[in-house]
Motif scaffolding. Structure first.
Motif, mmCIF file in Angstrom:
data_model
loop_
_atom_site.group_PDB
_atom_site.id
_atom_site.type_symbol
_atom_site.label_atom_id
_atom_site.label_comp_id
_atom_site.label_asym_id
_atom_site.label_seq_id
_atom_site.Cartn_x
_atom_site.Cartn_y
_atom_site.Cartn_z
ATOM 1 N N ALA A 438 0.833 -1.201 0.000
ATOM 2 C CA ALA A 438 0.000 0.000 0.000
ATOM 3 C C ALA A 438 0.870 1.254 0.000
ATOM 4 C CB ALA A 438 -0.927 -0.013 1.216
ATOM 5 N N THR A 439 1.965 1.204 0.768
ATOM 6 C CA THR A 439 2.894 2.343 0.784
ATOM 7 C C THR A 439 3.592 2.489 -0.556
ATOM 8 O OG1 THR A 439 3.267 2.017 3.158
ATOM 9 C CG2 THR A 439 4.899 3.323 1.946
ATOM 10 N N ASN A 443 -0.750 4.195 -1.417
ATOM 11 C CA ASN A 443 -2.096 3.839 -0.990
ATOM 12 C C ASN A 443 -3.061 3.741 -2.170
ATOM 13 O OD1 ASN A 443 -3.791 3.012 1.079
ATOM 14 N ND2 ASN A 443 -4.607 5.082 1.394
#
Length: 761
Positions: A438-439, A443
Motif C-alpha cells: 500500500a505504501t 495507498n
C-alpha cells in the motif's frame, strides 16, 4: 634518229627532292594532337610542339608488358606519366582513340577497355593535345590547349613525377593530400609502397609515406619555403621554387613549383622511397641529381629515427643520443642499434613505479571502502525491504474448505501459502506485507493507476530497495476475482519464459487480494496500438518482433512448459511491453491446465473477451490450444492493421476478420495494413503475417495450425502453408451483445459468456 640525253640539272635535284619529301613526311607524322577518328597504335607517338615530351606505348626493361605513357623526347627512359599502370597490355597490342562519347579510351588486342579518361561531360568533337609542360589535355576541338576549358588532363591524375606547371590540391578541411605514388620496381610501373604529397594537418608540409607510416617530412611551410630543409641548402636551392596559394572559395590551397633556371626540373618519388630532384644537363645529356630525400647517406633524415626525447647526429658514432636527463627506454634495443623506442625521463622509471604503487594502494583503499559501504547499504536495504515487505504473519487461504468466497486467516510458518491444500509459494513467489505494498503504491492513488481490468485495477509501485512493481488489486466482492487470483498464483508460479510476465508474489489481508508483477515501463500493447497519437512509434520491425514474441510465449504454454496451459484470454491488453519492447503475456486468471494426454476440455461457464473467443468456445464451451490460436490470429491481424477488432466492428457493423477476408478475396490485402507502416514495411512479411492470421481464425479448430507451425511460418522465408477459407462465425452477433459492446460494460450472456472492457494496464 634524234636522241635525248638526261638533263644534268634534274639529276642533281633528285636527292634534294627525296630529302624534302622525307622531311615533309616526318613533319606530318610528328603531330601533338589526337583527334576523333584517329588512333595511336604501337609505334605511333604524339610529340609536343617544341619537341619536349612524347606520348606513346612503351615497355620497361625486363618487362613483357606494354603501357601508355609520357616521357622526355631526349630521354625515353624518363617516363613521367603512365595511364594504365594497374592494367598492363600483353602481346604488344594496344590502341588509343577518342570514342564517340568524347572519352579517351585505351584498348588491348581483344578490344577490351583497359583505361579511360574520367570525363565529366561528353563531346562529339573532342581532341587531345600533348603540351610542352608534359600535360596531356582533352578538350573540345575548338578549344585545344585551353586548360580552363579542358574536359580532362593528365596533371589531375599524376603517377610518380611532379614538375613545373602542376598544381597539387591541398584540402585542409578534408585532409586530402593527393599523393604521388612510386613504381613498384624499375621494371614495374604499378603502384608501389611509397607515396609523396602534402599533409595539411597543423601546417602544410611535404611528407613521404611508407604505406601508411611516415618515412620523411620536410618541415612546415613558412610562406617562403619548407622549414625542415637542412641548412646546407641555400637560397639558390631548387627547393626554394615551391609556393602554396591562398585558400579558394572551397577552402582548397594549391602547391605549385617554379624553377629558378631555364633548365628542365623533375621531382620524382622513386621506387625505393626517395624523393629525387633532378635537372637536365644539356651538355652531358643526362640528369644531374640535385637532391634526394631522405638522403641515402644520412639515416637521421628518416622520420622519428631515434624515437622520442632524443637527437640524431650522422657524424656521431653513437648516431642517436638521449636528451639530458633522459635515458634509453630499452637499453638492450639501444645497444643493438635499434633506436626507434626513444628515451624516457631518467628519474621517471624509480618515480613511475612509486606513482603506480601509491596509485594502486589508494585505489585499493577506495574500492575496499566503497565495497564495504555498498555492502552495508545493500544489507540495510535488504533488511528494510524484508522488514517492510516480507510478511512474517502469512495469510493462508484454502478455497476448498471455505463455504463462502472469503479467506480464512491463520498464523502459519512464513514459507506456507496454501491454495486448495497445495503449497505453491517458494523462491519464485513471495508473500508480501500488505501495508508495504500500500505504501509502495501511495495507498493505491489514482495517479499510480496503470489500467483497469475486468477483475480489478493495476497500479505502479516502488519497493524500499528501489525495485519497480505492478500491483493488480482484485475486487474484494468478485467471486470471479477469487478464482482468477487462485488460478494465476498456481499457474504462473510454475512458468519461466522471456515472453511471459513474471509474478513476484502476492499479498492477502482480509478481503484484499494483491498480485505483484515485474513492472513493464511501456504498459500494454493496446495502449500504443490503438492510440492514434502513439501507434506511429510502433514501426513494422517492432510489430513483427512483438508478433514473434507472442507466438513463442504461446508455444511455451502449449508445448514446452512442464504443464500444458490454455490461456483463454489472449488479447492486446494482456500483452505487456518491457523497456526494449519485448512482449510478455500476462493475466492468467482464466487459464486452464491440461494433463499430459488431454487435448480438449468443456466448460459450462464461458468467460473471456468478445471478439477474441473462438466459435467452438463461445457457442459450445469447448476450449483447447486451438482456442488460443484463434485469439492469436485476431491479435495478429490487429497488430498489422492497427485497429481493434471490437472497435472496428462497432463503427462499421462488421469485424476486422470479415474486412480482412474481403480484401484477401479481392487481392487487396495490403490495404488493411496500418497506414503508419504501409510505406516502410516489408510487403512479403506483411502478406505472410496476414495469411497466418487468416489461417488461425478458421472456423474449424482442425483447420487452424498449432503454435509450433506458426512459429516456423513466421521465422522461415521459404516455408509454404495452406490458403485460408472464408470464415463464417465472425458475422454472428446479437443486438444485446452489440448494445453492451458499445457501452463497454461487463455482461453475462445466455450461455454465461462474460464480455470485459479493453483497457490498458
Amino acid at each position: 634518229m634524234r636522241t635525248h640525253s638526261k638533263n644534268p640539272v634534274f639529276v642533281s635535284l633528285v636527292p634534294f627532292i627525296f630529302l624534302l619529301y622525307s622531311f615533309a613526311q616526318f613533319c606530318y607524322a610528328a603531330t601533338d594532337t589526337l583527334r576523333q577518328g584517329k588512333t595511336i597504335r604501337i609505334g605511333d607517338t604524339l610529340i609536343s610542339e617544341n619537341n619536349v615530351f612524347e606520348l606513346g606505348f612503351f615497355s620497361p626493361e625486363s618487362s613483357s608488358f606494354t603501357y601508355l605513357g609520357i616521357w622526355y623526347t631526349f630521354d625515353p627512359k624518363a617516363v613521367v606519366w603512365v595511364a594504365n599502370r594497374d592494367t598492363p597490355i600483353s602481346h604488344r597490342n594496344g590502341v588509343l582513340r577518342i570514342e564517340v562519347d568524347g572519352k579517351l579510351v585505351l584498348r588491348d588486342g581483344n578490344n577490351s577497355s583497359v583505361w579511360s579518361s574520367s570525363v565529366t561531360g561528353s563531346s562529339n568533337n573532342a581532341a587531345a593535345k600533348l603540351l610542352d609542360t608534359g600535360n596531356f589535355v582533352l578538350s573540345r576541338d575548338d578549344s585545344i590547349g585551353h586548360l580552363n576549358r579542358a574536359l580532362w588532363q593528365s596533371f589531375n591524375e599524376p603517377t610518380d613525377t611532379f614538375f613545373p606547371g602542376m598544381r597539387v590540391p591541398v584540402c585542409s578541411k578534408r585532409g586530402e593530400n593527393c599523393a604521388y605514388r612510386s613504381w613498384k620496381s624499375p621494371s614495374d610501373p604499378s603502384p608501389g609502397n611509397y607515396s609523396v604529397g602534402v599533409d595539411p594537418n597543423g601546417g602544410p608540409q611535404i611528407v613521404i609515406w611508407d604505406n601508411y607510416e611516415r618515412r620523411w617530412r620536410s618541415g612546415q611551410w613558412n610562406q617562403q619555403f619548407f622549414t625542415g630543409i637542412p641548412s646546407r641548402r641555400n637560397n639558390a636551392s631548387p627547393y626554394r621554387g615551391f609556393d602554396i596559394s591562398q585558400p579558394d572559395e572551397s577552402g582548397t590551397m594549391y602547391l605549385t613549383y617554379r624553377a629558378s633556371t631555364a633548365n628542365l626540373i623533375r621531382i620524382q618519388i622513386s621506387w625505393e622511397g626517395r624523393e629525387k630532384l633532378s635537372r637536365w644537363n644539356n651538355s652531358t645529356k643526362q640528369w644531374d641529381y640535385l637532391q634526394s630525400e631522405p638522403d641515402p647517406d644520412n639515416e637521421c633524415e628518416l622520420y622519428n629515427f631515434c624515437g622520442s626525447y632524443s637527437t640524431c647526429d650522422q657524424f656521431d658514432s653513437r648516431k642517436c643520443v638521449c636528451f639530458k636527463g633522459f635515458r634509453p627506454k630499452s637499453q638492450d634495443q639501444w645497444d643493438a642499434r635499434n633506436w626507434s623506442g626513444g628515451c624516457v625521463d631518467h628519474g621517471r622509471k624509480i618515480s613511475n613505479l612509486i606513482i603506480v604503487i601509491v596509485s594502486l594502494v589508494v585505489a585499493g583503499c577506495l574500492v575496499a571502502t566503497l565495497w564495504r559501504y555498498k555492502t552495508k547499504l545493500k544489507g540495510l536495504s535488504a533488511v528494510s525491504s524484508k522488514l517492510c515487505c516480507k510478511d512474517d504473519d502469512v495469510a493462508v487461504f484454502d478455497v476448498s474448505k471455505s463455504k463462502s468466497k472469503e479467506f480464512t486467516t491463520d498464523l502459519l510458518r512464513p514459507t506456507d501459502i496454501l491454495i486448495d491444500g497445495n503449497q505453491v509459494n517458494g523462491p519464485e513467489v513471495q508473500n508480501f506485507n500488505f501495508s508495504c505494498i500500500a505504501t509502495a503504491t501511495k495507498n493505491f492513488c489514482e495517479e499510480n493507476r496503470l489500467g483497469q481490468g475486468g477483475f480489478g485495477a493495476v497500479y505502479k509501485g516502488e519497493l524500499p530497495g528501489g525495485e519497480q512493481i505492478a500491483v493488480k488489486r482484485l475486487s474484494g466482492q468478485s467471486g470471479q476475482g477469487l478464482i482468477e487470483f487462485k488460478t494465476e498464483i498456481m499457474l504462473i508460479a510454475k512458468l519461466q519464459h522471456r515472453n511471459l510476465v513474471r509474478l513476484l508474489g502476492c499479498s492477502i489481508k482480509g478481503e484484499e487480494k494483491l498480485l505483484i508483477y515485474e513492472y513493464m515501463p511501456n504498459k500494454s500493447l493496446d495502449n500504443l496500438l490503438f492510440d492514434e497519437a502513439k501507434k506511429a512509434g510502433l514501426d513494422w520491425r517492432t510489430r513483427f518482433s512483438i508478433i514473434e514474441g507472442i507466438a513463442r510465449g504461446l508455444l511455451y504454454l502449449h508445448r514446452d512448459s512442464r504443464h500444458r496451459i490454455i490461456h483463454r484470454d489472449l488479447k492486446a491488453s494482456n500483452i505487456l511491453l518491457d523497456a526494449e519492447m519485448n512482449p510478455k503475456i500476462s493475466d492468467f486468471g482464466m487459464a486452464r491446465l491440461f494433463g499430459g494426454n488431454q487435448n480438449e476440455a468443456n466448460t459450462v461457464r464461458v468467460v473471456g473477451t468478445y471478439g477474441y473467443m473462438s466459435p467452438e468456445y463461445a457457442m459450445e464451451g469447448l476450449f483447447s490450444v486451438k482456442s488460443d490460436v484463434y485469439s492469436f490470429g485476431v491479435l495478429l491481424l490487429e497488430i498489422v492493421g492497427g485497429q481493434s477488432n471490437n472497435s472496428f466492428r462497432s463503427f462499421d457493423h462488421t469485424s476486422l476478420l470479415t474486412y480482412a477476408w474481403q480484401l484477401w478475396s479481392e487481392d487487396k490485402v495490403i490495404d488493411m495494413v496500418d497506414p503508419c507502416i504501409r510505406d516502410s514495411c516489408s510487403p512479403n512479411e506483411v502478406l505472410k503475417c496476414i495469411q497466418i492470421g487468416m489461417l488461425c481464425v478458421q472456423d474449424s479448430p482442425s483447420q487452424r495450425p498449432k503454435m509450433d507451425a506458426v512459429v516456423v511460418f513466421l521465422e522461415s522465408e521459404a516455408a509454404t502453408f495452406p490458403m485460408p477459407m472464408k470464415p463464417t462465425y465472425t458475422s454472428l452477433r446479437t443486438a444485446v451483445e452489440e448494445e453492451y459492446a458499445l457501452d463497454g460494460q461487463e455482461i453475462e450472456s445466455s450461455n454465461d459468456v462474460t464480455v470485459t472492457t479493453i483497457v490498458g494496464r
